[in-house]
Design a protein around this motif. Sequence first.
Motif, PDB file in Angstrom:
ATOM      1  N   ASP A 131       0.832  -1.209   0.000  1.00  0.00           N
ATOM      2  CA  ASP A 131       0.000   0.000   0.000  1.00  0.00           C
ATOM      3  C   ASP A 131       0.867   1.259   0.000  1.00  0.00           C
ATOM      4  OD1 ASP A 131      -2.206  -1.632   0.034  1.00  0.00           O
ATOM      5  OD2 ASP A 131      -2.479  -1.510   2.211  1.00  0.00           O
ATOM      6  N   ALA A 134       2.267   1.861  -3.416  1.00  0.00           N
ATOM      7  CA  ALA A 134       1.235   2.361  -4.324  1.00  0.00           C
ATOM      8  C   ALA A 134       0.969   3.846  -4.074  1.00  0.00           C
ATOM      9  CB  ALA A 134      -0.038   1.548  -4.138  1.00  0.00           C
ATOM     10  N   ARG A 135       0.917   4.257  -2.837  1.00  0.00           N
ATOM     11  CA  ARG A 135       0.685   5.663  -2.521  1.00  0.00           C
ATOM     12  C   ARG A 135       1.848   6.535  -2.994  1.00  0.00           C
ATOM     13  NH1 ARG A 135      -2.019   3.608   2.165  1.00  0.00           N
ATOM     14  NH2 ARG A 135      -0.057   3.532   3.322  1.00  0.00           N
ATOM     15  N   GLU A 138       1.462   7.299  -6.530  1.00  0.00           N
ATOM     16  CA  GLU A 138       0.336   8.177  -6.809  1.00  0.00           C
ATOM     17  C   GLU A 138       0.680   9.662  -6.600  1.00  0.00           C
ATOM     18  OE1 GLU A 138      -2.720   6.811  -4.271  1.00  0.00           O
ATOM     19  OE2 GLU A 138      -3.127   4.964  -5.417  1.00  0.00           O
ATOM     20  N   GLN A 139       1.869   9.936  -6.114  1.00  0.00           N
ATOM     21  CA  GLN A 139       2.279  11.323  -5.917  1.00  0.00           C
ATOM     22  C   GLN A 139       2.455  12.009  -7.271  1.00  0.00           C
ATOM     23  OE1 GLN A 139       2.529  12.788  -2.924  1.00  0.00           O
ATOM     24  NE2 GLN A 139       1.994  10.833  -1.913  1.00  0.00           N
ATOM     25  N   ASP A 140       2.408  13.312  -7.236  1.00  0.00           N
ATOM     26  CA  ASP A 140       2.617  14.070  -8.471  1.00  0.00           C
ATOM     27  C   ASP A 140       3.984  13.782  -9.053  1.00  0.00           C
ATOM     28  OD1 ASP A 140       0.136  15.189  -8.138  1.00  0.00           O
ATOM     29  OD2 ASP A 140       0.898  16.940  -7.048  1.00  0.00           O
TER      30      ASP A 140
END
Length: 221
Positions: A131, A134-135, A138-140
């Motif tokens: 997790d 994955a996060r 997902e960051q810019d």
Amino acid sequence: MTDDADAAAEEPTDAEGHADAERHVDEPATDPEAEAAEAASEPEAGDQGSGEGADPDRSLLDRVGDHDEALAEELEAERADYEERIDELESKLTRKQADFQNFKKRQQKKLDQQRARATEDLVERLLPVRDNLARALEQDGDADIREGVEQTLGELDRVLEDEGVERIEPEAGEDPDPERHEVLMRVESDRPAGVIDELYRPGYEMGDRVIRTAQVTVSQE
């Protein structure tokens, strides 16, 4: 006078005459026909019974026959008893074998369940690591995710350490261990020939078992 003396000498004395008479009385005359009749009237050895005058050999044979018959009956009874015991032991052995097979199945099932639970526990502990990765993705695009990745990697290492997993990271200059190190290539190096020059990929071991060998380069001889 002379004639009387000679006559007296020829006549036996009373004692001698009495002795001759006794000999004649004690020695009966032999009659061949009487002897033959007596021999014919005697029973043959094979016709004699078990009573008085019976053949002792025939009586012994009868006793031996009775003994053999009793012995045969005793042996037959023992044989039947042995067969019964053999059948009983074979039945017990069959049951024991079946019980052992069932025990093996139960133990194997128990072991499989333990392995499954251990795997489930490990997966549960790795899910938060997944997790976090994955996060981080997902960051810019312009965001610096290095710190987050480093934290996630540290978390993963802690999970592996809790499971007893250790890294295999040989230092440069060490002798390669064929059981723990995989030599990718031999390279020219300033190091002594035949030693590890560089670690390419770390390995992992758990207890006494090598899960993955470390990949290294070795200085050329």
